[in-house]
Design an enzyme around this catalytic site. Structure first.
Site, mmCIF file in Angstrom:
data_model
loop_
_atom_site.group_PDB
_atom_site.id
_atom_site.type_symbol
_atom_site.label_atom_id
_atom_site.label_comp_id
_atom_site.label_asym_id
_atom_site.label_seq_id
_atom_site.Cartn_x
_atom_site.Cartn_y
_atom_site.Cartn_z
ATOM 1 N N CYS A 149 -5.018 -6.446 -1.248
ATOM 2 C CA CYS A 149 -5.873 -7.076 -0.159
ATOM 3 C C CYS A 149 -7.217 -7.758 -0.981
ATOM 4 O O CYS A 149 -7.414 -8.784 -0.810
ATOM 5 C CB CYS A 149 -6.098 -6.335 0.958
ATOM 6 S SG CYS A 149 -6.471 -4.662 0.490
HETATM 7 N N1 LIG Z 1 -3.421 -0.813 3.733
HETATM 8 C C1 LIG Z 1 -3.679 -1.743 3.467
HETATM 9 O O1 LIG Z 1 -4.460 -2.820 3.704
HETATM 10 C C2 LIG Z 1 -3.101 -2.619 2.316
HETATM 11 C C3 LIG Z 1 -3.230 -3.798 1.824
HETATM 12 C C4 LIG Z 1 -2.288 -4.116 0.455
HETATM 13 C C5 LIG Z 1 -1.444 -3.410 0.297
HETATM 14 N N2 LIG Z 1 -1.360 -2.357 0.167
HETATM 15 C C6 LIG Z 1 -0.325 -1.609 -0.263
HETATM 16 O O2 LIG Z 1 0.855 -1.271 0.672
HETATM 17 C C7 LIG Z 1 1.385 0.120 0.488
HETATM 18 C C8 LIG Z 1 1.704 0.573 1.619
HETATM 19 O O3 LIG Z 1 0.216 1.064 2.196
HETATM 20 P P1 LIG Z 1 0.052 1.440 3.560
HETATM 21 O O4 LIG Z 1 -1.511 1.341 3.842
HETATM 22 O O5 LIG Z 1 0.975 0.862 4.619
HETATM 23 O O6 LIG Z 1 0.191 3.100 3.451
HETATM 24 P P2 LIG Z 1 0.341 4.255 4.403
HETATM 25 O O7 LIG Z 1 0.007 3.912 5.658
HETATM 26 O O8 LIG Z 1 -0.101 5.583 3.665
HETATM 27 O O9 LIG Z 1 2.018 4.241 4.585
HETATM 28 C C9 LIG Z 1 2.805 4.696 3.374
HETATM 29 C C10 LIG Z 1 4.152 4.620 4.130
HETATM 30 O O10 LIG Z 1 5.290 5.173 2.860
HETATM 31 C C11 LIG Z 1 5.934 6.239 3.508
HETATM 32 N N3 LIG Z 1 6.389 7.186 2.354
HETATM 33 C C12 LIG Z 1 7.511 7.453 1.959
HETATM 34 N N4 LIG Z 1 7.349 8.380 0.560
HETATM 35 C C13 LIG Z 1 6.007 8.675 0.764
HETATM 36 C C14 LIG Z 1 5.317 9.673 -0.346
HETATM 37 N N5 LIG Z 1 6.052 10.274 -1.038
HETATM 38 N N6 LIG Z 1 4.060 9.691 -0.224
HETATM 39 C C15 LIG Z 1 3.559 9.008 1.033
HETATM 40 N N7 LIG Z 1 4.190 8.261 1.677
HETATM 41 C C16 LIG Z 1 5.408 8.107 1.523
HETATM 42 C C17 LIG Z 1 5.134 7.046 4.589
HETATM 43 O O11 LIG Z 1 6.136 7.465 5.751
HETATM 44 P P3 LIG Z 1 6.986 8.633 5.456
HETATM 45 O O12 LIG Z 1 5.843 9.827 4.972
HETATM 46 O O13 LIG Z 1 7.158 9.024 7.077
HETATM 47 O O14 LIG Z 1 7.915 8.375 4.491
HETATM 48 C C18 LIG Z 1 4.445 5.811 5.098
HETATM 49 O O15 LIG Z 1 5.373 5.064 5.808
HETATM 50 C C19 LIG Z 1 0.781 0.635 -0.654
HETATM 51 O O16 LIG Z 1 1.305 0.784 -2.077
HETATM 52 C C20 LIG Z 1 -0.611 0.062 -0.685
HETATM 53 O O17 LIG Z 1 -1.261 0.086 -1.687
HETATM 54 C C21 LIG Z 1 -1.754 -1.730 1.545
#
Ligand SMILES: NC(=O)c1ccc[n+]([C@@H]2O[C@H](COP(=O)([O-])OP(=O)(O)OC[C@H]3O[C@@H](n4cnc5c(N)ncnc54)[C@H](OP(=O)(O)O)[C@@H]3O)[C@@H](O)[C@H]2O)c1
Length: 345
Positions: A149
């Site tokens: 981002c």
């Molecule tokens: N948030 C932002 O603004 C943003 C922007 C750009 C890029 N990103 C990137 O996008 C990716 C997802 O980010 P997010 O913000 O959506 O993260 P998040 O809210 O923490 O979600 C992570 C997802 O991964 C799943 N998961 C599966 N295995 C996991 C494990 N071993 N540990 C933790 N979670 C696990 C979790 O669900 P379950 O635990 O139910 O499986 C959850 O659905 C990341 O790589 C992040 O750097 C995020």
């Protein structure tokens, strides 16, 4: 219809993908995976989605997801996608990965800021998904490393300028602010309400993992090494990202040249809006949308140009750009599913 699956659908970017793809005219959502919520309806995890989708989350299985989907989004914490993506690619699927695992051309850079890379053979195949800059390569790709981002908010204004050699590349300072959803949905002390509310702080000053990502792309586009000073801040709002970027112009370059460069680079790109001189970008104006708004102001007294960009970290900074990349990869309308008008207030 394009059959689409989301791996990690219950995190913030995964849920944002569900929101956007439910309204996509060419997409049928087929699989949503989650460990914690396997067997639970998505609209029980996110009640706002009642009546929009009746899909039930399921545990990840590469075989199942490959049987039912043509395109996959992996919205997992970094280090996990490099374990699952090789199987998906081997099965002929197109993949957009939202983590950092496939963003870097140079595995050594990735490894010095993250961890050992387990799928190095795919790094050369992956295309960095900055949609407006790399659309030709994205159109021929099977694997997209969707940008971070902060990098999106900084690279969109700077790439055209370094390509044209308009900036003094020794002096680039990016001062960025993010809403708390940038840290994801998992609980942590730093994103706890009491730690974020009524607080405004800088963090990981000069050491944030997005710094090498920004520098790799700027250096590639400039044809010479570029280092920047990057300072991220956490602001007490849910979504939104604002970057204020301080640059010196090269001799004989005027602020009008910069505006002309950006106007022409983004002339046919619907999601980048160059604002008039008297309008400064505001996260409120891009909330929930795939827009990146860019403003320019010359600080004549100091001969310094100040660039401000605003995005929604979850849309243009993540899931919206990921959908845009899917559209480009599949050769469908780039804007499909992404043209919801912004809130006016
Ligand atoms: N948030 C932002 O603004 C943003 C922007 C750009 C890029 N990103 C990137 O996008 C990716 C997802 O980010 P997010 O913000 O959506 O993260 P998040 O809210 O923490 O979600 C992570 C997802 O991964 C799943 N998961 C599966 N295995 C996991 C494990 N071993 N540990 C933790 N979670 C696990 C979790 O669900 P379950 O635990 O139910 O499986 C959850 O659905 C990341 O790589 C992040 O750097 C995020």
């Amino acid at each position: 219809m394009i059959r689409v699956g989301i791996v990690g659908a219950t995190g913030y970017t995964g849920a944002e993908l569900v929101r956007l793809l439910c309204a996509h005219p060419d997409v049928e959502l087929t699989v949503l995976t989650s460990r914690q919520y396997a067997g639970v309806r998505f609209d029980q995890v996110y009640p706002a989605m009642a009546g929009i989708t009746d899909l039930i989350c399921q545990a990840f299985s590469a075989d199942d997801i490959c049987d039912t989907s043509d395109v996959l989004f992996t919205a997992l914490p970094h280090s996990l996608p490099m374990e699952v993506v090789p199987d998906l690619i081997r099965n002929g699927k197109k993949v957009v990965d939202l983590s950092a695992d496939f963003r870097f051309n140079n595995p050594a850079t990735y490894e010095s800021f993250y961890q050992p890379h387990l799928a190095k053979d795919l790094i050369n195949e992956a295309v960095y998904g900055l949609s407006e800059v790399y659309s030709d390569a994205i159109g021929n790709a099977s694997l997209i490393g969707n940008p971070g981002c902060y990098p999106t908010s900084i690279l969109l204004p700077l790439v055209p300028l370094v390509k044209e050699n308009l900036l003094d590349h020794h002096f680039i300072i990016a001062d960025s602010k993010s809403g708390a959803s940038g840290a994801g949905r998992s609980l942590s002390m730093t994103s706890h309400f009491c730690e974020v509310n009524e607080s405004f702080k800088a963090y990981k000053i000069g050491t944030h993992r997005h710094t090498p990502e920004i520098e790799e792309i700027l250096s590639r586009e400039a044809g010479k090494p570029i280092c920047i000073s990057f300072v991220p801040h956490l602001v007490p709002m849910t979504r939104g990202m604002l970057s204020t970027i301080y640059v010196h112009l090269n001799t004989h370059v005027h602020s009008g040249d910069v505006r002309q460069c950006l106007d022409s680079f983004y002339a046919n790109r619907p999601f980048v809006r160059i604002r008039p001189e008297n309008q400064s970008p505001d996260t409120l104006h891009v909330r929930g949308t795939n827009y990146c708004d860019i403003g320019l102001k010359m600080d004549e007294r100091n001969n310094r140009l100040i660039i401000v960009s605003a995005i929604d970290n979850l849309v243009k900074g993540a899931s919206g750009q990921a959908v845009q990349n899917m559209n480009i990869m599949l050769g469908i309308e780039e804007t499909a599913g992404l043209l919801n008008p912004p809130f006016t207030i």
